[in-house]
Design a protein around this motif. Structure first.
Motif, PDB file in Angstrom:
ATOM      1  N   TYR A   1       0.911  -1.192  -0.184  1.00 50.99           N
ATOM      2  CA  TYR A   1      -0.109   0.182  -0.023  1.00 50.99           C
ATOM      3  C   TYR A   1       0.930   1.237  -0.160  1.00 50.99           C
ATOM      4  O   TYR A   1       1.832   1.503   0.846  1.00 50.99           O
ATOM      5  CB  TYR A   1      -0.786  -0.030   1.257  1.00 50.99           C
ATOM      6  CG  TYR A   1      -1.930   1.148   1.464  1.00 50.99           C
ATOM      7  CD1 TYR A   1      -1.792   1.861   2.635  1.00 50.99           C
ATOM      8  CD2 TYR A   1      -2.679   1.457   0.473  1.00 50.99           C
ATOM      9  CE1 TYR A   1      -2.707   3.111   3.059  1.00 50.99           C
ATOM     10  CE2 TYR A   1      -3.472   2.589   0.416  1.00 50.99           C
ATOM     11  CZ  TYR A   1      -3.381   3.239   1.756  1.00 50.99           C
ATOM     12  OH  TYR A   1      -4.446   4.315   1.789  1.00 50.99           O
ATOM     13  N   LEU A   2       0.668   1.949  -0.854  1.00 49.98           N
ATOM     14  CA  LEU A   2       1.598   3.161  -1.006  1.00 49.98           C
ATOM     15  C   LEU A   2       0.906   4.383  -0.354  1.00 49.98           C
ATOM     16  O   LEU A   2      -0.317   4.860  -0.392  1.00 49.98           O
ATOM     17  CB  LEU A   2       1.557   3.828  -2.431  1.00 49.98           C
ATOM     18  CG  LEU A   2       2.626   2.843  -3.512  1.00 49.98           C
ATOM     19  CD1 LEU A   2       3.969   2.741  -2.995  1.00 49.98           C
ATOM     20  CD2 LEU A   2       1.923   1.466  -3.805  1.00 49.98           C
ATOM     21  N   SER A   3       1.644   4.926   0.920  1.00 50.88           N
ATOM     22  CA  SER A   3       0.809   6.067   1.457  1.00 50.88           C
ATOM     23  C   SER A   3       1.866   6.659   2.066  1.00 50.88           C
ATOM     24  O   SER A   3       2.945   6.414   2.724  1.00 50.88           O
ATOM     25  CB  SER A   3      -0.255   5.406   2.581  1.00 50.88           C
ATOM     26  OG  SER A   3       0.451   5.437   3.911  1.00 50.88           O
TER      27      SER A   3
ATOM     28  N   GLY B   1      -7.771   8.109   1.834  1.00 45.92           N
ATOM     29  CA  GLY B   1      -6.954   6.913   2.082  1.00 45.92           C
ATOM     30  C   GLY B   1      -7.981   5.887   2.142  1.00 45.92           C
ATOM     31  O   GLY B   1      -9.099   5.946   1.721  1.00 45.92           O
TER      32      GLY B   1
ATOM     33  N   GLY C   1       8.353   9.403  -0.179  1.00 47.56           N
ATOM     34  CA  GLY C   1       8.953  10.468   0.638  1.00 47.56           C
ATOM     35  C   GLY C   1       7.870  11.314   1.354  1.00 47.56           C
ATOM     36  O   GLY C   1       6.633  10.961   1.183  1.00 47.56           O
TER      37      GLY C   1
HETATM   38  C1  4FX Z   1      -3.891  12.000   0.822  1.00 47.20           C
HETATM   39  O1  4FX Z   1      -3.447  10.936  -0.138  1.00 47.20           O
HETATM   40  C2  4FX Z   1      -3.338   9.679   0.539  1.00 47.20           C
HETATM   41  C3  4FX Z   1      -3.723   9.356   1.789  1.00 47.20           C
HETATM   42  C4  4FX Z   1      -3.584   8.314   2.527  1.00 47.20           C
HETATM   43  C5  4FX Z   1      -3.062   7.277   1.833  1.00 47.20           C
HETATM   44  C6  4FX Z   1      -2.641   7.522   0.406  1.00 47.20           C
HETATM   45  C7  4FX Z   1      -2.912   8.574   0.038  1.00 47.20           C
HETATM   46  C8  4FX Z   1      -2.628   8.823  -1.565  1.00 47.20           C
HETATM   47  N1  4FX Z   1      -1.486   9.695  -1.623  1.00 47.20           N
HETATM   48  C9  4FX Z   1      -0.377   9.470  -1.435  1.00 47.20           C
HETATM   49  C10 4FX Z   1       0.108   8.209  -1.664  1.00 47.20           C
HETATM   50  C11 4FX Z   1       1.501   7.899  -1.171  1.00 47.20           C
HETATM   51  C12 4FX Z   1       2.343   8.977  -1.017  1.00 47.20           C
HETATM   52  C13 4FX Z   1       3.833   8.695  -0.640  1.00 47.20           C
HETATM   53  N2  4FX Z   1       4.651   9.951  -0.153  1.00 47.20           N
HETATM   54  O2  4FX Z   1       4.407   7.602  -1.155  1.00 47.20           O
HETATM   55  C14 4FX Z   1       1.982  10.410  -0.973  1.00 47.20           C
HETATM   56  N3  4FX Z   1       0.599  10.583  -1.188  1.00 47.20           N
END
Ligand code: 4FX
Length: 246
Positions: A86-88, A117, A134
Motif C-alpha cells: 500500500y502506497l501512503s 486513504g 517520500g
Molecule cells: C492523501 O492521500 C493519501 C492518504 C493516505 C493514503 C494514500 C494517499 C494517496 N496519496 C499518497 C500516496 C503515497 C504518498 C507517498 N509519499 O508515497 C503520498 N501521497
C-alpha cells in the motif's frame, strides 16, 4: 515478474508502464503489469468506492467492500502468492535496497489510495507492507506506484542493456553517482576532465569512485555514515577533500 496495480485510474497506470525501459521489459515479457479498477467491483447503483469518514472531518475514505472483491479477483488471477504493498505517506520510506528486494519477488501488487486513504480494517486485513516514496502528500497513490514499477521493472534481468547497466546507478553501492560527460570534448560551458579521455581504465575507475565519494560527502553525508568506508575509499575521499578545500 508480475505487478498487479489496484487503482481507480488504470489507463494512467498502464501508460506509465508502457514507455521506456519498463515498456520494453513488458514487450520482452520480463515484466507483466496488470491493472484492477475497484469501481468495476462496486455493487451499488452509483458504483460507489468511497464514503464519508466516521467521526466527521473533511474528505472521503475508500470503502472495504469494493476493494476486498477487487483484491480477491486479483489474487485469483495468477497462481503465485501476492505481496501486497500500500502506497501512503504513513509508509516505510522506500530505498534502493528495498527496491532490489521487491524486484526479486515473483509477484507484487500495488494498492493505490485516493481521497483520504483506505478504511483501516481493509489495510489491517489485506496489506503486507506500507511504503512511502517520500515525505509529501499526493492526490493519489498512483504516482508512487509508478515510481515502484519503474524502479523494480528496470532491475529485471535483461531490462537494461550493458550501456544502461544498473550497477553504476546512484545508490547501487550506497554512493551517489559520479559526473557524466558526452561530446563535444570542448564546449563554451567547459571541457571534459582529461582522465576520461586517457583510455586508462584503472585511472578512470579511480576518478569516478573518488567523485562518487566526494559528492556523497558533500550532498548526502547521511548515506556515507550509513555505508561506512574501507581504508582505500577513505584515503580517496581524503584526497578529494584536500583538493576540495584548496
Ligand atoms: C492523501 O492521500 C493519501 C492518504 C493516505 C493514503 C494514500 C494517499 C494517496 N496519496 C499518497 C500516496 C503515497 C504518498 C507517498 N509519499 O508515497 C503520498 N501521497
Amino acid at each position: 515478474m508480475r505487478i498487479d496495480v489496484v487503482s481507480l485510474f488504470p489507463d494512467f497506470m498502464r501508460q506509465c508502464a508502457a514507455v521506456g525501459v519498463v515498456g520494453r521489459a513488458q514487450q520482452r515479457e520480463l515484466l507483466q503489469v496488470e491493472t484492477w479498477n475497484p469501481r468495476d467491483y462496486a455493487t451499488d447503483r452509483h458504483r460507489s468506492v468511497d464514503s464519508s469518514s466516521y467521526g466527521g472531518g473533511p474528505g472521503m475514505v475508500m470503502m472495504i467492500e469494493p476493494l476486498r472483491t477487487t483484491l480477491a479477483a486479483m489474487r485469483a488471477a495468477a497462481a503465485e502468492p501476492v505481496h501486497l504493498v500500500y502506497l501512503s505517506p504513513q509508509g516505510t520510506r522506500l530505498t534502493q535496497g528495498r527496491v532490489e528486494a521487491l524486484a526479486r519477488l515473483p509477484r507484487i501488487a500495488l494498492l493505490c489510495g485516493r481521497y483520504e486513504g483506505v478504511d483501516e480494517r481493509l489495510l489491517a486485513h489485506e496489506v503486507d507492507e506500507e511504503l512511502s516514496i517520500g515525505d509529501y502528500v499526493l492526490s493519489g497513490g498512483e504516482l508512487a506506484a509508478a515510481v515502484v514499477i519503474d524502479a523494480v521493472g528496470r532491475l529485471q534481468d535483461g531490462a537494461l542493456n550493458d550501456a544502461q547497466s544498473a550497477e553504476q546507478d546512484s545508490f547501487s553501492d550506497g554512493l551517489l553517482d559520479c559526473p557524466h560527460y558526452a561530446k563535444p570534448v570542448h564546449d563554451a560551458l567547459g571541457s571534459v576532465p582529461e582522465v576520461l579521455l586517457s583510455g586508462d581504465h584503472a585511472a578512470i575507475a579511480r576518478w569516478r569512485l573518488k567523485q562518487s565519494l566526494g559528492r556523497t560527502w558533500l550532498r548526502r553525508p547521511d548515506l556515507l555514515s550509513q555505508r561506512g568506508l574501507d581504508a582505500p575509499s577513505r584515503a580517496l575521499l581524503d584526497e578529494f577533500r584536500r583538493e576540495h578545500a584548496s
